[in-house]
Design an enzyme around this catalytic site. Structure first.
Site, PDB file in Angstrom:
ATOM      1  N   GLY B 193       0.732  -1.192  -0.143  1.00 29.52           N
ATOM      2  CA  GLY B 193      -0.052  -0.037   0.064  1.00 29.52           C
ATOM      3  C   GLY B 193       1.020   1.367  -0.012  1.00 29.52           C
ATOM      4  O   GLY B 193       0.616   2.177  -0.689  1.00 29.52           O
ATOM      5  N   GLU B 302      -3.601  13.487   1.832  1.00 31.08           N
ATOM      6  CA  GLU B 302      -2.146  13.839   1.733  1.00 31.08           C
ATOM      7  C   GLU B 302      -2.121  13.453   0.078  1.00 31.08           C
ATOM      8  O   GLU B 302      -0.827  13.026  -0.228  1.00 31.08           O
ATOM      9  CB  GLU B 302      -1.240  13.029   2.293  1.00 31.08           C
ATOM     10  CG  GLU B 302      -1.485  12.857   3.854  1.00 31.08           C
ATOM     11  CD  GLU B 302      -0.426  12.375   4.704  1.00 31.08           C
ATOM     12  OE1 GLU B 302       0.098  11.361   4.139  1.00 31.08           O
ATOM     13  OE2 GLU B 302       0.045  12.893   5.834  1.00 31.08           O
ATOM     14  N   CYS B 385       7.304  10.799   9.349  1.00 32.16           N
ATOM     15  CA  CYS B 385       8.121  10.399   8.355  1.00 32.16           C
ATOM     16  C   CYS B 385       8.872  11.609   7.821  1.00 32.16           C
ATOM     17  O   CYS B 385      10.026  11.312   7.345  1.00 32.16           O
ATOM     18  CB  CYS B 385       7.056  10.286   7.255  1.00 32.16           C
ATOM     19  SG  CYS B 385       5.495  11.210   7.010  1.00 32.16           S
ATOM     20  N   CYS B 386       8.544  12.841   8.050  1.00 30.24           N
ATOM     21  CA  CYS B 386       9.060  13.826   7.628  1.00 30.24           C
ATOM     22  C   CYS B 386      10.596  14.214   7.717  1.00 30.24           C
ATOM     23  O   CYS B 386      11.562  14.386   7.277  1.00 30.24           O
ATOM     24  CB  CYS B 386       8.206  15.097   7.375  1.00 30.24           C
ATOM     25  SG  CYS B 386       6.589  14.969   6.427  1.00 30.24           S
TER      26      CYS B 386
END
Lengths: 625, 625
Positions: B193, B302, B385-386
């Site tokens: 995914g 997003e 994540c960023c």
């Protein structure tokens, strides 16, 4: 308060601080060509289809499961009970105006299911039944236990006022007693992540006369800002409601909450709450309302944006437009100020109505002001709040046409109808209102009191008409102040007296406040109470994205009965950009941009997305000059 | 392929279909005043702080728990392993250029934790350990098992190429072997995914020379569109990747996927995949890229919006800008086309850099193009994540400055540095590049091959410079075609030869394609590679929302070393609207709007939100004319 007789949606008949009192839906029969077919479709198509959805999704079965009559797992979301309650409310108001033995039977059996699921202690929520009994009241932030009871109470009150039956009211009273004991006013702060119970409790007070429900409503309001909901701004718990002045957070929750505040103010006159409401309204109407009356610009969190954050792809949840009407209606009852009436009218026609397909079976959850052609209505949603919310509002619409006051009778919405009303002193008045609105601006009223009676007839001059209005009483012109938002006609009214109003329906090119960056150098078209849009299906080979206006086009209005259930279209020779193969970003050239003439046709915004998918836009760019 | 020697980030040294080959970060020392302090801060502040976050959040402890050395519950999200892997990658690249015994020790102990958590069968994901072993591989749609392994592989490859150590590579190989057996190419469709493993597998192939990893990468690509992910368009599973031409769905996922496609094409030359990539790129660059190089306009999901849907309040996730660079870099390696280089430069300066605070410890997840002053960077996120994505990109930045090809040496990013490179034939060349970019447009290169050597030096003419460029070789002007996007200098280069380039840094007022409604009648300011914005802190009493430009203002650029770590500001006498107390919507008047003169100052967009909160805007409305 009423003695369980058919009553209005919001019953301010005994509210000490109300300026206006609505009439009962049962007393008004909508007869026009625009709304009457929509209400019929609501009765004949939408309400039955939504009952079927409550069966298909298991929302009804959850009540049987909670009663112990069937096994299996809970179905849907933890607030799916509210789908059923909103359906009950819709069915009840429908029966108020249009009796139906079949619907009565169906409604009674649904109410039996609901009653059967209630615990001995009054608790009622099918999610927290069987295997989740131990989790009750453990999470006011996320779970919607009070919210669901709010819809139960609203349904019960509607059922009483529409039918005189008290079976569901008894259930609601037991549930509220449970809450009042569990979160006792003055002792245990209690309020819900999703408001809604507050306004229902005030209505329960109005119906029963029992002050404990008003006290509980006020306590729920003042429990906010005390940390019960983690101080979340999103849940409007960041400060006490009476200190709030900025509309923020989840749009539906915020406006349900403020509608509840308005209800409390109508009863108590609480000046601090009233001041907060006025400041919140100024914030809402001054920079956070779409031209359609839709509210809640952000997709993230279904929330209000910052001031003037009103983008093309606004979220504008259908429920939020309904919540906007709930708040505006209560502010109207409190103040009588015509600006609130205008919001009800705008949001009804342009914020709520687009939520419903022409077929009556598909719904928008979000109502963006521009789209590339992929946003389409759906038959139902896993979070199914909007569809039955539309159904209950439409079913109760006859109750929004008039209000009364000690001074006389107030028309609020110009929708064709025949009504049998009573003035404050009990004098019966028959009113016949004929109009071709929203398409043509003439309204003819015939007022027939039982005998000649002195009272004032208040007639709003809608914001969209501006100064373009003429009024005749029994054929004689009446002078209207050019800036009047309302015409007051004090008179001894005799049976058969007539009033004819003519409002201008010139096409209006609307600009937004210059701080609305998303509408910069663009206009939206409107005519009468309707906001228009351009949809690809009407533009031939001209892409919607390339349409450019001057803002001064002479538009031709044409009624087309065959189109989209009958709409008046607007057509003009405007212009369109040519193909542009340039890069996405390029040096700005301070000069005119080449355009070609193009015939542009606009349709009412509510009617979009009923044909083949295609681009749509409300705020249309102006050509460079 | 390399023999585990220090290597580049994307190693196309043996890729048959690559036009260009990057150099190893270790061979380039960034020395300028802009990036060198940022890389130092990344090493000294950000990377240590992120290790601490991995401890605080339990992400590291999850590995101990999976190894059985501690008890308790899993912490964080099911993909929190990837935070640790990205930290390893950042630390590895940092060590490539700046050895540090302390960081080496810390990195080695983290790698030991990771290795200790791997199962005997090669499986590795700490979420699916201890109490969730039975759930492994049961949900490719939602859970991110392959995605996490992708970051493991990327970390392992970086670790090998930066340090020559293979401890983590062995772990990664066992994990990939497990996947290759579980989802065997040609037999069992398998894909995730959240893409990311694809490009990592190709890099693993490049590092090990084992074709099974390339085969597995291609199989993962072609498993899409077969229903493994429910055919979800959001997960880019709606059609086979080789049939896709419209960029849609979750932005980071889509661009990681397409970067993996590009990697496969670099190795196989697959024409169908290449054509799909070109069409996807055209869709992306033609209508779905913000002026900052940010991508993914929608907050809901997003995700990419429709074509030309590029609103002020864009989502523009920092990770998506990084993914944009990953894809553009691979397309550049494939084709050598300068447009891809321009995207790397733009997205780096304006899409990624804003994600990082001046302090190096706070991060933006979203990068809107306008804000009312409430969007602020945060130290960490529950979905984190960023932050480590920024850290790994910055640490590897030296690897993005040059590429080589059989023809010679290509400068790609004009960032001041000293580099020891090798031409295709192995000839060592020392390059010294000095520049004051992004502030001033002069670039001085000194090229020092071991001995005089014939090769071509390729120098990009950035899109922002346009035709405003001059080139001198050893002081002698060279004629450059006015539309050249690149200068090719074939020559026998002798030690100490110099090239001086001067690019125009006039302030540019940029307009968007006329279909970008959100930029209608507005301009964005840019100078050199930087996009600018107006932030309230610089505007005195003039509200940002009221600023109006003509688009033709003469801007004064001034370098202010004391401001925001040293920035060049742009100042002009522009204009501002007066206070407007009018209603939110009003009749459009086709005439000039009163404005007053106002001094307006713009700062680089990357630097906003480092001072007191206040409004910010990139696309500034033009005054009515």
């Amino acid at each position: 308060m009423s003695e369980n007789r058919p009553g209005p949606v919001v019953d301010t008949s005994a509210s000490r601080h109300a300026r206006l009192r609505p009439v009962a839906p049962r007393d008004v029969r909508i007869t026009d060509d625009f709304w009457a077919p929509r209400l019929r479709r609501n009765r004949e198509v939408t309400i039955p289809a939504q009952h079927a959805q409550c069966e298909t999704t298991g929302a009804l079965r959850n009540f049987q499961r909670a009663a112990g009559s069937v096994g299996g797992d809970f179905s849907g979301r933890y607030y799916s009970d509210s789908d059923v309650y909103k359906w009950i409310e819709a069915a009840s108001w429908s029966l108020a105006t249009d009796p139906s033995p079949e619907l009565t039977d169906r409604l009674d059996s649904v109410i039996k299911l609901v009653a059967g699921a209630q615990d001995d202690d009054g608790y009622l929520n099918t999610y927290f039944s069987v295997d989740r009994v131990g989790e009750r009241w453990t999470d006011l932030v996320v779970r919607h236990e009070m919210y669901c009871i709010g819809h139960l109470v609203a349904a019960a009150v509607a059922h009483v006022r529409a039918t005189g039956q008290t079976a569901l009211l008894d259930v609601a009273l037991r549930a509220c007693t449970h809450i009042a004991e569990r979160f006792a006013p003055g002792e245990v702060p209690g309020t819900c992540g999703h408001p809604g119970l507050e306004m229902a409790l005030v209505e329960l007070y109005r119906t029963t006369g029992d002050e404990r429900w008003l006290t509980l409503a006020a306590w729920q309001l003042d429990s906010r800002g005390a940390g019960v909901l983690d101080g979340s701004e999103y849940l409007i718990d960041h400060e006490p409601v009476r200190k709030q002045s900025r509309v923020t957070g989840h749009a539906v929750r915020a406006l349900y909450l403020y509608a509840g505040m308005a209800d409390v103010v109508l009863e108590t006159g609480d000046e601090e709450l009233r001041t907060a409401l006025e400041q919140l309204w100024a914030d809402l109407s001054g920079g956070k309302t779409a031209v359609t009356g839709g509210v809640g610009a952000r997709w993230d969190g279904e929330a209000f944006g910052d001031a003037y954050e009103l983008p093309d792809r606004a979220y504008n949840e259908t429920c939020a437009a309904i919540a906007h009407i709930f708040l505006a209606w209560r502010m109207l009852l409190l103040t009588g100020e015509p600006e609130y009436r205008d919001v009800v009218e705008t949001a009804l026609h342009n914020g709520v109505l687009p939520g419903l397909s022409q077929s009556g079976t598909e719904f928008f959850y979000q109502n963006p002001l521009a789209d590339a052609g992929r946003h389409r209505r759906e038959e139902w949603f896993s979070c199914a709040c909007c569809p039955p919310n539309i159904a209950r509002l439409l079913a109760s619409l006859p109750g929004y046409l008039y209000t009364t006051s000690d001074e006389g009778l107030w028309v609020q919405l110009y929708i064709g109808n025949e009504a049998d009303l009573r003035l404050a002193d009990g004098t019966p008045v028959h009113v016949d209102l004929a109009t071709e609105l929203p398409w043509e601006g003439t309204v003819r009223l015939t007022v027939t009191p039982e005998a000649p009676t002195e009272f004032t007839l208040f007639l709003p001059v809608p914001g969209w008409a501006g100064a373009d209005v003429s009024v005749k009483v029994n054929g004689e012109p009446v002078t209207v102040a050019t800036d009047a938002a309302r015409v007051a006609l004090p008179r001894t009214w005799a049976p058969g007296d007539t009033v004819e109003l003519t409002f201008g329906t010139e096409v209006r090119a609307l600009a937004a406040h210059p701080r609305v960056a998303a509408a910069h150098h663009r206009v939206a078209l409107a005519r009468g109470p309707l906001v228009y849009c351009v949809e690809q299906a009407d533009q031939g080979d001209t892409p919607v994205a390339d349409i450019r206006l001057t803002g001064a086009e002479p538009w031709t209005a044409e009624h087309r009965p065959e189109l989209l259930g009958g709409v008046t279209t607007l057509t003009a020779e405007a212009s369109a950009l040519g193909a542009d193969d340039g890069p996405l970003y390029r040096p700005f050239h301070n000069g005119p941009v080449a355009v070609a003439k193009a015939q542009v046709t606009a349709i009412p915004y509510y009617a979009w997305a009923n044909r083949e998918p295609g681009a749509m836009r409300v705020f249309i760019p102006l050509a460079a000059r």
